[in-house]
Design a protein around this motif. Structure first.
Motif, mmCIF file in Angstrom:
data_model
loop_
_atom_site.group_PDB
_atom_site.id
_atom_site.type_symbol
_atom_site.label_atom_id
_atom_site.label_comp_id
_atom_site.label_asym_id
_atom_site.label_seq_id
_atom_site.Cartn_x
_atom_site.Cartn_y
_atom_site.Cartn_z
ATOM 1 N N ARG A 13 0.839 -1.191 0.000
ATOM 2 C CA ARG A 13 0.000 0.000 0.000
ATOM 3 C C ARG A 13 0.875 1.242 0.000
ATOM 4 N NH1 ARG A 13 -5.175 1.623 1.170
ATOM 5 N NH2 ARG A 13 -5.405 3.632 2.215
ATOM 6 N N TRP A 130 -4.501 5.711 -12.615
ATOM 7 C CA TRP A 130 -3.623 5.346 -11.495
ATOM 8 C C TRP A 130 -4.212 5.833 -10.176
ATOM 9 C CZ3 TRP A 130 -0.975 7.714 -7.600
ATOM 10 C CH2 TRP A 130 0.064 7.012 -6.992
ATOM 11 N N GLN A 133 -7.075 3.663 -9.156
ATOM 12 C CA GLN A 133 -6.672 2.330 -8.706
ATOM 13 C C GLN A 133 -5.970 2.356 -7.355
ATOM 14 O OE1 GLN A 133 -5.053 -0.161 -11.684
ATOM 15 N NE2 GLN A 133 -3.956 -1.498 -10.270
ATOM 16 N N HIS A 134 -5.122 3.349 -7.131
ATOM 17 C CA HIS A 134 -4.294 3.360 -5.925
ATOM 18 C C HIS A 134 -4.741 4.374 -4.875
ATOM 19 C CE1 HIS A 134 -1.370 0.622 -7.654
ATOM 20 N NE2 HIS A 134 -1.294 1.393 -8.733
ATOM 21 N N THR A 197 4.211 -0.505 -5.990
ATOM 22 C CA THR A 197 3.014 -0.934 -6.728
ATOM 23 C C THR A 197 3.252 -2.192 -7.540
ATOM 24 O OG1 THR A 197 3.572 0.426 -8.658
ATOM 25 C CG2 THR A 197 2.225 1.451 -6.935
ATOM 26 N N ASP A 200 1.388 -3.085 -11.955
ATOM 27 C CA ASP A 200 -0.026 -2.816 -11.665
ATOM 28 C C ASP A 200 -0.857 -2.666 -12.942
ATOM 29 O OD1 ASP A 200 1.349 -0.519 -12.285
ATOM 30 O OD2 ASP A 200 0.281 0.768 -10.886
#
Length: 405
Positions: A13, A130, A133-134, A197, A200
């Motif tokens: 994370r 991005w 997603q993150h 990541t 990804d």
């Protein structure tokens, strides 16, 4: 062999600080490589013995690259991951921007400029994906930060070009080269992000598809035209408005600042327009007003260029709210995430490619007539078209419903 989710290494994370640094450093570097050329355009084309047509071509390069190279974003992200594609593209950007000022021919300068636009072209598509997603619970905050620093980077690139160039004949080379050095910052930050990541891949698209061409949707067409017309104005302003203002008797440094003011208003637009779209009544009139303001701004520069150029720059800057509005309308005018993705894939690439016709046309007009007024009349006409497209795009219609009807 393609890595499946079951065998993919578990990504760690991202911490809040690293996520903010990633978005901040990449967002602020998506525009200066393009916007820093306009204020020193005359020096650049003069160094290569070129004229107005070359100016139009260089001004058209960013939207052309964003439209054409942006189509590579999804295929590259599948191979390299979202983060890997961004890191790799910005390494190419650094090389392009560092070598571009030393190019021995105009053709090589153009080729290196295209390399310098690869990262921004991919970033336009991949950075929002991005963040989605993150970002997790920080998505809204990171998207707001992204919108603000995107506008800030464009403004800084334009405002600092002439001061960085100084009085030296070849000072424009240093003014352009510095952005290749600055690119090292996002490359390092995103390389660190990549270690967390991993590879990804973007999420797999949902199964099934809502049938029907988006060309059947009046809302999709209106949004594409709105995005194209606003982008046409933005990149013509970045590339040619400094020269037009200089011809009107304004100093080159002040002309660069005025263009930076226009771009800087994007900071305000990025902050307020998503909320306006969600809550304000009478949205079609609000959206169409940006086209009206665009016409007023150019008319002011035509009729009273030296009376209050800052006023006309501010009017054009508020007219530029059409850009964050068009971006925010993509999810607002769709229900299905699949239709949202399809709509974005139509509006941005096609819109940027159409926008590239603006600087080319403006350069041809300037070369044929020798009059900046011809360019301003042309741009005022596009503002009138933006008024019509904006009104239609602002109507409360869903693309999903138009496809299924």
């Amino acid at each position: 062999m393609t890595t499946t989710p079951a065998h993919r290494p578990r990504a760690r994370r991202l911490g809040m600080l690293l996520a903010v640094l990633a978005v901040l450093t990449v967002g602020v570097n998506l525009r200066p490589g393009a916007t820093s050329v306009g204020p020193v355009m005359e020096d650049v084309v003069g160094a290569y013995g070129q004229g107005a047509v070359a100016s139009g071509l260089l001004t058209a390069l960013p939207p052309l690259a964003f439209g054409a190279l942006g189509l590579l974003a999804v295929p590259l992200s599948r191979r390299l991951g979202l983060t890997g594609a961004i890191v790799s593209s910005f390494v190419v950007v650094a090389v392009g921007l560092l070598l571009r000022p030393s190019a021995e021919s105009f053709v090589l300068f153009v080729v290196l400029s295209v390399l310098g636009l690869l990262g921004p072209a991919l970033g336009n598509v991949l950075v929002p994906a991005w963040i989605k997603q993150h970002g997790k619970g920080r998505t809204v905050g990171l998207m707001t930060l992204y919108s603000v620093v995107l506008a800030l980077g464009g403004s800084v690139g334009s405002a600092t070009a002439v001061p960085l160039a100084g009085a030296a004949a070849d000072g424009w080379q240093d003014a352009l080269r510095i952005w290749g050095m600055v690119i090292a910052v996002p490359v390092v930050v995103w390389a660190v992000v990549l270690t967390r990541t991993g590879h990804d891949f973007p999420p797999a698209p949902p199964r099934g598809e809502i049938a029907g061409s988006l060309l059947r949707s009046p809302t999709a067409i209106a949004l594409t035209l709105m995005f194209a017309l606003q982008s046409l104005n933005a990149y013509t302003q970045f590339g040619m408005l400094p020269q037009i203002l200089t011809d009107a008797g304004i100093s080159p440094a002040r002309a660069g600042v005025l263009v930076a003011v226009i771009a800087g208003w994007g900071l305000v637009g990025g902050l307020v327009m998503p909320t306006v779209i969600a809550r304000a009544p009478g949205l079609p009139w609000i959206v169409s007003s940006f086209g009206v303001l665009t016409v007023i701004g150019y008319t002011g520069l035509l009729l009273a260029p030296s009376v209050s150029p800052l006023l006309w720059a501010c009017v054009l800057g508020v007219g530029g709210f059409a850009f964050p509005t068009a971006i925010a309308l993509l999810p607002a005018r769709t229900r299905s995430p699949l239709v949202t993705a399809r709509l974005s894939g139509m509006v941005q690439p096609i819109g940027y490619l159409l926008a590239a016709l603006g600087p080319i046309t403006a350069g041809a007009l300037l070369g044929a007539t020798g009059s900046p007024d011809a360019v301003l009349w042309f741009l005022a006409g596009t503002g009138a078209l933006l008024t019509v497209a904006g009104f239609r795009a602002g109507l409360p219609r869903l693309v999903d419903h138009e496809l299924s009807s």
